[in-house]
Scaffold this active site. Structure first.
Site, PDB file in Angstrom:
ATOM      1  N   SER A  36       0.863  -1.172   0.000  1.00 30.92           N
ATOM      2  CA  SER A  36       0.000   0.000   0.000  1.00 30.92           C
ATOM      3  C   SER A  36       0.902   1.226   0.000  1.00 30.92           C
ATOM      4  O   SER A  36       2.132   1.113   0.063  1.00 30.92           O
ATOM      5  CB  SER A  36      -0.908  -0.007   1.233  1.00 30.92           C
ATOM      6  OG  SER A  36      -1.753   1.127   1.245  1.00 30.92           O
ATOM      7  N   ARG A  37       0.305   2.405  -0.057  1.00 30.23           N
ATOM      8  CA  ARG A  37       1.116   3.632  -0.007  1.00 30.23           C
ATOM      9  C   ARG A  37       1.625   3.903   1.405  1.00 30.23           C
ATOM     10  O   ARG A  37       2.522   4.720   1.598  1.00 30.23           O
ATOM     11  CB  ARG A  37       0.312   4.824  -0.519  1.00 30.23           C
ATOM     12  CG  ARG A  37       0.053   4.764  -2.022  1.00 30.23           C
ATOM     13  CD  ARG A  37      -0.429   6.091  -2.542  1.00 30.23           C
ATOM     14  NE  ARG A  37      -0.718   6.058  -3.961  1.00 30.23           N
ATOM     15  CZ  ARG A  37       0.184   6.204  -4.922  1.00 30.23           C
ATOM     16  NH1 ARG A  37       1.458   6.357  -4.611  1.00 30.23           N
ATOM     17  NH2 ARG A  37      -0.179   6.179  -6.188  1.00 30.23           N
ATOM     18  N   HIS A  79      -3.945   2.964 -12.174  1.00 31.38           N
ATOM     19  CA  HIS A  79      -3.711   1.694 -12.866  1.00 31.38           C
ATOM     20  C   HIS A  79      -2.498   1.750 -13.783  1.00 31.38           C
ATOM     21  O   HIS A  79      -1.686   0.819 -13.809  1.00 31.38           O
ATOM     22  CB  HIS A  79      -4.938   1.299 -13.693  1.00 31.38           C
ATOM     23  CG  HIS A  79      -6.087   0.808 -12.869  1.00 31.38           C
ATOM     24  ND1 HIS A  79      -7.280   0.398 -13.422  1.00 31.38           N
ATOM     25  CD2 HIS A  79      -6.231   0.659 -11.520  1.00 31.38           C
ATOM     26  CE1 HIS A  79      -8.103   0.020 -12.455  1.00 31.38           C
ATOM     27  NE2 HIS A  79      -7.499   0.183 -11.303  1.00 31.38           N
ATOM     28  N   LYS A  97     -10.569  -3.395 -13.601  1.00 26.93           N
ATOM     29  CA  LYS A  97     -11.221  -2.645 -14.652  1.00 26.93           C
ATOM     30  C   LYS A  97     -11.783  -1.355 -14.056  1.00 26.93           C
ATOM     31  O   LYS A  97     -11.986  -1.280 -12.831  1.00 26.93           O
ATOM     32  CB  LYS A  97     -12.311  -3.471 -15.325  1.00 26.93           C
ATOM     33  CG  LYS A  97     -13.580  -3.675 -14.497  1.00 26.93           C
ATOM     34  CD  LYS A  97     -13.469  -4.770 -13.545  1.00 26.93           C
ATOM     35  CE  LYS A  97     -14.581  -4.821 -12.528  1.00 26.93           C
ATOM     36  NZ  LYS A  97     -14.168  -5.360 -11.265  1.00 26.93           N
ATOM     37  N   ARG A 167     -17.256  10.562  -6.788  1.00 26.41           N
ATOM     38  CA  ARG A 167     -17.535  11.938  -7.212  1.00 26.41           C
ATOM     39  C   ARG A 167     -16.254  12.707  -7.501  1.00 26.41           C
ATOM     40  O   ARG A 167     -16.299  13.884  -7.845  1.00 26.41           O
ATOM     41  CB  ARG A 167     -18.326  12.662  -6.111  1.00 26.41           C
ATOM     42  CG  ARG A 167     -19.723  12.130  -5.841  1.00 26.41           C
ATOM     43  CD  ARG A 167     -20.757  12.683  -6.800  1.00 26.41           C
ATOM     44  NE  ARG A 167     -20.886  14.119  -6.701  1.00 26.41           N
ATOM     45  CZ  ARG A 167     -21.736  14.758  -5.873  1.00 26.41           C
ATOM     46  NH1 ARG A 167     -22.512  14.044  -5.070  1.00 26.41           N
ATOM     47  NH2 ARG A 167     -21.812  16.064  -5.857  1.00 26.41           N
ATOM     48  N   ASP A 178     -16.563   2.977 -13.331  1.00 24.28           N
ATOM     49  CA  ASP A 178     -16.843   2.010 -12.281  1.00 24.28           C
ATOM     50  C   ASP A 178     -17.952   1.050 -12.664  1.00 24.28           C
ATOM     51  O   ASP A 178     -17.848  -0.156 -12.436  1.00 24.28           O
ATOM     52  CB  ASP A 178     -17.220   2.725 -10.983  1.00 24.28           C
ATOM     53  CG  ASP A 178     -16.115   2.684  -9.956  1.00 24.28           C
ATOM     54  OD1 ASP A 178     -16.082   1.717  -9.186  1.00 24.28           O
ATOM     55  OD2 ASP A 178     -15.286   3.600  -9.934  1.00 24.28           O
TER      56      ASP A 178
END
Length: 333
Positions: A36-37, A79, A97, A167, A178
């Site tokens: 993860s970051r 991605h 995706k 949003r 999405d």
């Protein structure tokens, strides 16, 4: 490659949790590392799933010599960077995706994978579902004649707050990438890339699509009426109608429990999913099958098909006037 396939998971959100849980139920798969970051997020995820290694940076994961394939589960905007980093490190990649934010980024990833002879697949789990595959096979075999229309929708009621990722244009928010990717991918599985694209949308103040309708057309005369929404709970159904019959998917067409084949003049025939329709195991199994066979692309989720879907999504965004911040500094080709 034989025996157990060793997975690395890049990102720790909800879809990463689902995929990791399914991998843990497969005897020939092992999740050996997560990144993860932040190290704290990676460690919490690793502790939850019993993963031995947790990295606070992506570079450490892709450099791990015990990892055979990387599953990229970041938001859309990351991605290209995440999958590209893994491919540059020589790793096979399964990327969520929509494959990227746009077709340009997707082309870059596909070119990189092909130039290096590495496996790359979009995580379009719907394409690996046995019932979706069976329906597509029936259509190809002429069970309903020539395709005339396809209808599919995917909408959520929300409401989603302005600070929600759906949003946020900076992360590729909106309904299209999405949710809309499913109806578009469904139509293109059956008909290929469309010859014409029309679209209309309701946009948010932030500039993402809240509600989008699409009309795709093919030279054959076939058309697809598709929609996606993050402000409306749509039926989540799909139908493909041909000159000799129809196939109907009930609610949840992208993880179907059943579908019905209705041929002109014949009794309806129902096809039932014998497995958990929500499982992501089918796409994981396809990745591992490809790796063991030395295949760099999946015939179930071909890269040319993913590129074609991205071109359609780009065309839809062009029609409705949505561009993401990272694209504003890039002059279109």
């Amino acid at each position: 490659m034989g025996g157990t396939v060793r997975w690395g998971v890049l990102a720790t959100g909800g879809i990463a949790e689902r995929f990791t849980a399914d991998l843990r139920s497969m005897p020939d798969a092992e999740v050996v590392a997560v990144a993860s970051r932040t190290e704290a997020s990676a460690k919490a995820f690793a502790d939850r799933f019993g993963i031995s290694r947790a990295y606070g940076e992506w570079a450490a994961l892709v450099a791990d010599e015990d990892v055979d394939v990387i599953y990229v589960a970041t938001p859309h905007h990351a991605h290209r960077a995440a999958a590209g980093l893994a491919l540059e490190a020589g790793k096979a990649v399964l990327c969520e995706k929509a494959l990227t934010l746009n077709a340009r980024e997707a082309e870059e990833l596909v070119t990189l994978a092909r130039d290096r002879g590495l496996f790359l697949m979009e995580a379009m789990w719907m394409y690996c579902n046995p019932l979706i595959r069976r329906a597509a096979e029936l259509v190809r075999d002429g069970a309903i004649g020539e395709i005339r229309t396809v209808q599919a929708d995917f909408g959520l009621a929300g409401p989603f707050a302005p600070d929600h990722r759906l949003r946020d244009p900076a992360v590729g928010g909106g309904a299209l990438l999405d949710l809309g990717v499913y109806p578009v991918s469904f139509a293109q599985l059956l008909l290929g890339e469309p010859d014409s694209v029309q679209a209309h949308a309701l946009l948010s103040p932030e500039g993402v699509d809240l509600n989008t309708g699409m009309l795709l057309g093919w030279a054959s005369g076939a058309s697809a009426l598709l929609s996606c929404s993050i402000v409306a709970d749509t039926p989540l159904t799909a139908s493909v109608t041909g000159s000799e019959g129809r196939i109907d998917f009930p609610r949840g067409f992208f993880f179907p429990e059943r579908f019905t084949l209705l041929r002109n003049g014949q009794e309806p025939r129902e096809y039932v999913n014998e497995d958990d329709p929500h499982s992501l195991r089918h796409e994981a199994a396809e990745v591992m099958r490809c790796l063991r066979a030395g295949e760099t692309e999946s015939p179930l989720v071909p890269l040319d098909g993913s590129l074609a879907v991205m071109r359609t999504l780009d065309a839809v965004r062009d029609r409705i006037g949505v561009r993401y911040p990272s694209e504003l500094a890039v002059t279109p080709a």
